[in-house]
Design a protein around this motif. Structure first.
Motif, PDB file in Angstrom:
ATOM      1  N   ARG A  28      41.563  32.256  -5.874  1.00 29.97           N
ATOM      2  CA  ARG A  28      42.463  32.581  -5.140  1.00 29.97           C
ATOM      3  C   ARG A  28      42.724  32.144  -3.260  1.00 29.97           C
ATOM      4  N   ASP A  29      42.186  30.689  -3.084  1.00 29.74           N
ATOM      5  CA  ASP A  29      42.941  30.384  -1.963  1.00 29.74           C
ATOM      6  C   ASP A  29      44.253  29.570  -2.315  1.00 29.74           C
ATOM      7  N   ALA A  30      44.691  29.159  -1.209  1.00 31.60           N
ATOM      8  CA  ALA A  30      45.908  28.044  -1.566  1.00 31.60           C
ATOM      9  C   ALA A  30      45.564  26.988  -2.385  1.00 31.60           C
ATOM     10  N   TYR A  40      48.861  22.356  -6.926  1.00 34.55           N
ATOM     11  CA  TYR A  40      48.562  22.070  -8.541  1.00 34.55           C
ATOM     12  C   TYR A  40      49.086  23.156  -8.942  1.00 34.55           C
ATOM     13  N   SER A  41      49.030  22.335  -9.926  1.00 33.96           N
ATOM     14  CA  SER A  41      50.326  22.876 -11.141  1.00 33.96           C
ATOM     15  C   SER A  41      50.030  24.268 -12.059  1.00 33.96           C
ATOM     16  N   SER A  79      46.676  19.699 -13.061  1.00 37.49           N
ATOM     17  CA  SER A  79      46.334  20.221 -14.483  1.00 37.49           C
ATOM     18  C   SER A  79      47.725  22.174 -14.696  1.00 37.49           C
ATOM     19  N   MET A  80      48.581  20.679 -16.000  1.00 34.24           N
ATOM     20  CA  MET A  80      49.515  22.521 -16.478  1.00 34.24           C
ATOM     21  C   MET A  80      48.968  24.064 -16.476  1.00 34.24           C
ATOM     22  N   ASP A  81      47.113  22.940 -17.268  1.00 32.46           N
ATOM     23  CA  ASP A  81      46.943  24.424 -17.628  1.00 32.46           C
ATOM     24  C   ASP A  81      45.851  24.792 -17.524  1.00 32.46           C
ATOM     25  N   ARG A 437      42.962  15.020 -20.604  1.00 31.85           N
ATOM     26  CA  ARG A 437      44.331  13.795 -20.227  1.00 31.85           C
ATOM     27  C   ARG A 437      45.158  14.723 -19.755  1.00 31.85           C
ATOM     28  N   ASN A 438      45.186  14.528 -18.416  1.00 33.17           N
ATOM     29  CA  ASN A 438      46.476  15.018 -18.124  1.00 33.17           C
ATOM     30  C   ASN A 438      47.847  13.903 -17.633  1.00 33.17           C
ATOM     31  N   ALA A 439      48.836  14.308 -17.192  1.00 34.99           N
ATOM     32  CA  ALA A 439      50.096  13.566 -16.971  1.00 34.99           C
ATOM     33  C   ALA A 439      49.431  11.967 -16.136  1.00 34.99           C
TER      34      ALA A 439
END
Length: 448
Positions: A28-30, A40-41, A79-81, A437-439
């Motif tokens: 729950r930190d920044a 981060y995404s 990560s987007m997820d 795998r990420n972008a």
């Protein structure tokens, strides 16, 4: 609980219970990296404390990414997820004195490990400038210290354990797995979540460091490798003003027969008579002891003291590796840009690194000179400068640090990685459906 017991007893109920516990442990930190230049995404960040919890997370989610100490300046850990933080996997598992190895969980930081090793009569062969980074994250990105005879931090690894995309525990070692091991150590987070690493140790030793100021760059033309070999670890700091090296940091093993006096001159540079910061205008309070004072290896190899945060992190970093024999020419190529670089720069550090066998390391089969830039947090200006720097370094087939800023095209980067095709086969073996795998990985290793 070992792997076999876990597999026999796990069920949807057990897995659900573990996931519920981890859901309650979301960070729950920044949601920013160490420098604050990257947000981060995803807010889906989990902090498992056991390998079984890691396995449960990997089995549950289709996409996720490992997150270390957040010291990367680019999106390699983004990560987007979902992200799995290694912060809860921070224990020393076993010290094998007979074989001079230590096994640790991936999230332990060097600053948490080193004193324990020293107290037991051991040392690591190399450390980065900062002791605040995690072992797994540093090794996965080929992070390094300095020294013509010193490999990057990952070269200490003799065995690695990770959870692959199917949730299976994979153990690879230098002794048994040869090429696969060499491919996995600098794994960029693509093969799985690293849970344990075994590190080779050497007997503990004492060190000292001495700093000299104002080395004329012209002295490097015929003496670059000699100067960089003048200690166990050597760093040159410059702001590219007046073809001058502002500071030369020489870290050496301390021998009881050493003279107590410091040589007043080094290739035209003069010895400092006080402790200094790599950026001379800043206080040396957080820096490791200088002036030839004896101290343990882990209090001299880093530039910054274990118990202190070196800065607020309000900076940007970029770094490039070139063959050692081209170190001076590469510096001179960058020096041509000094008028554009200096206004946006805190400091540049030049170091060296021994060759290694790790597929994705910039030091694979070549010793390197390493040119590091610590920039002011002026992102637009910096991102315009990086292509110019990369163009100047192109004749030397420069490669960027995996965890720092760069703009090199995928085609150029991929062309400079000798073992890339073999590494892609390793990815396909352990992550056939691209779970990890990420972008960043998609662009830099698979993009065109």
């Amino acid at each position: 609980m070992n792997k076999r017991t876990f597999l026999k007893t796990s069920s949807a109920l057990v897995t659900g219970s573990i996931i519920s516990q981890l859901m309650a442990c979301k960070e729950r930190d920044a949601r920013t990296n160490w420098a604050g230049n990257l947000t981060y995404s995803t807010d889906n960040v989990y902090t498992p404390k056991t390998v079984e919890e890691v396995q449960a997370m990997v089995k549950k989610y289709d996409k996720l990414r490992a997150l270390g100490s957040k010291h990367s300046f680019n999106t390699i850990a983004d990560s987007m997820d979902n992200q799995i933080s290694s912060a809860g996997l921070n224990k020393i598992v076993a010290l094998d004195k007979a074989n001079s190895t230590v096994t640790v969980e991936g999230g332990i930081k060097y600053g948490e490990l080193c004193k324990y090793l020293d107290d037991n009569g051991f040392a690591l062969h190399n450390l980065a400038s900062l002791p605040h980074i995690s072992v797994a994250g540093a090794c996965a990105t080929a992070t390094h210290g300095s020294g013509v005879k010193n490999g990057n931090l990952a070269t200490a690894v003799s065995a690695i354990e990770f959870v692959d995309a199917n949730g299976n525990i994979v153990n690879l070692s230098a002794a048994k797995d040869g090429d696969s091991f060499h491919g996995a150590v600098v794994g960029l987070g693509t093969l799985g979540i690293v849970t344990k690493l075994t590190l080779n140790l050497i007997p503990t030793f004492s060190m000292k460091q001495v700093v000299y100021r104002n080395l004329p760059m012209g002295e490097l033309e015929k003496n670059f490798e000699t100067i960089m070999s003048s200690g166990y670890s050597v760093s040159l700091f410059t702001d590219w003003s007046n073809k001058n090296v502002n500071e030369v940091w020489i870290k050496s093993r301390f021998e009881e027969t050493d003279a107590t006096t410091i040589a007043p001159e080094f290739y035209g540079a003069m010895a400092y008579t006080k402790n200094v910061h790599p950026i001379e205008a800043l206080s040396a309070e957080n820096c490791t002891e200088q002036m030839g004072v004896k101290g343990p290896w882990y209090e001299r190899m880093p530039h910054f003291r274990m118990g202190f945060t070196p800065s607020s992190g309000k900076e940007l970093q970029a770094e490039y590796f070139v063959p050692l024999e081209h170190g001076y020419k590469a510096m001179m190529a960058i020096e041509q840009l000094h008028e554009q670089i200096t206004p946006h720069l805190f400091i540049t550090e030049v170091r060296t690194m021994a060759a290694d066998e790790l597929w994705m390391s910039p030091g694979y089969h070549q010793a390197c000179a390493i040119i590091h830039f610590t920039w002011k947090q002026e992102k637009d200006a910096v991102m315009k400068l990086l292509p110019l720097i990369e163009q100047q370094l192109a004749p030397f087939n420069a490669r960027p640090h995996w965890g720092k800023l760069f703009t090199m095209s995928p085609q150029v980067l991929q062309s400079r990685i000798e073992k890339l095709d073999d590494f892609k086969k390793l990815i396909a073996q352990y992550d056939p459906k691209d779970k990890f795998r990420n972008a960043f990985i998609g662009r830099n290793l698979f993009g065109s």
